[in-house]
Design a protein around this motif. Structure first.
Motif, PDB file in Angstrom:
ATOM      1  N   THR A   1       0.832  -1.197   0.000  1.00 48.04           N
ATOM      2  CA  THR A   1       0.000   0.000   0.000  1.00 48.04           C
ATOM      3  C   THR A   1       0.868   1.248   0.000  1.00 48.04           C
ATOM      4  OG1 THR A   1      -1.686  -1.199   1.228  1.00 48.04           O
ATOM      5  CG2 THR A   1      -1.866   1.186   1.229  1.00 48.04           C
TER       6      THR A   1
ATOM      7  N   ASN B   1       1.279   9.471  -5.721  1.00 44.95           N
ATOM      8  CA  ASN B   1       1.750  10.821  -5.388  1.00 44.95           C
ATOM      9  C   ASN B   1       2.792  11.294  -6.401  1.00 44.95           C
ATOM     10  OD1 ASN B   1       0.137  10.865  -3.095  1.00 44.95           O
ATOM     11  ND2 ASN B   1       1.779  10.310  -1.699  1.00 44.95           N
TER      12      ASN B   1
ATOM     13  N   GLN C   1       0.841   4.187  -2.826  1.00 45.95           N
ATOM     14  CA  GLN C   1       0.624   5.595  -2.488  1.00 45.95           C
ATOM     15  C   GLN C   1       1.762   6.464  -3.008  1.00 45.95           C
ATOM     16  OE1 GLN C   1      -2.340   6.707  -1.011  1.00 45.95           O
ATOM     17  NE2 GLN C   1      -1.465   8.571  -1.846  1.00 45.95           N
TER      18      GLN C   1
END
Length: 197
Positions: A7, A15, A11
């Motif tokens: 995860t 980003n 992320q």
């Protein structure tokens, strides 16, 4: 056995995608740029996303998933609140740049258009469903007639999203409290007229 997806890595990739897009623009953005910024191997990206378009759509979709429909006590106030939240999201450079880029690319890429619909549009219709159900529970809107709900939800979503995107990104005009109030008044009046008809 395949290792589970990280995860944290996902992320970081999402980003990095948004920041690279703001800095480089669509045409100069590459999977190599994104991988370097995220601190992962390019193979990691390609295991998760087949290409740049899919990755950028998912990076945008995560931002839209932040939208919530706060219960502000009335349908009018709920609409005003979500309009202002949506406009604030569109005002963020990473949202604006990413959304405009994928929409432009989707004009000649049917698969990308379908992915935008599934990952962003269809997922955000949850806000309309939630708002209508809340307004119906308050007695502000009548219960749906058989077969009416899906058509009405689509139309309400199109009206809200279309108006806010056009004003924010096409006309580059402010979506402030006064505009949101006027817009919500028109929409609530239209819903009441449609229900009465």
């Amino acid at each position: 056995m395949a290792r589970p997806r990280s995860t944290a890595a996902d992320q970081a990739i999402l980003n990095a995608t948004r920041s690279a897009l703001v800095e480089l623009g669509w045409s100069r953005l590459t999977m190599a740029d994104i991988a370097a910024r995220a601190g992962v191997a390019k193979t990691t990206l390609y295991r998760r996303w087949p290409g740049k378009s899919e990755l950028v759509v998912d990076a945008v979709a995560v931002l839209f998933d932040e939208l919530e429909l706060t219960d502000r006590g009335s349908l009018q106030a709920d609409i005003e609140g979500v309009v202002l939240s949506f406009a604030a999201l569109l005002d963020r450079p990473e949202t604006k740049t990413s959304l405009m880029a994928v929409v432009a690319e989707s004009t000649h890429d049917v698969a990308l258009r379908d992915r935008i619909r599934a990952a962003i549009v269809d997922r955000q219709k949850r806000l309309v469903l939630e708002g209508r159900a809340r307004a119906q529970a308050r007695g502000e809107l009548p219960q749906d007639a058989p077969g009416e709900s899906a058509r009405t939800v689509d139309l309400i979503f199109d009206v809200i999203a279309g108006a806010v995107v056009h004003r924010s990104l096409v006309s580059a005009e402010a979506v402030d409290a006064e505009w949101a109030r006027t817009f919500a008044t028109l929409l609530v009046g239209g819903l009441a007229a449609a229900s009465a008809g």
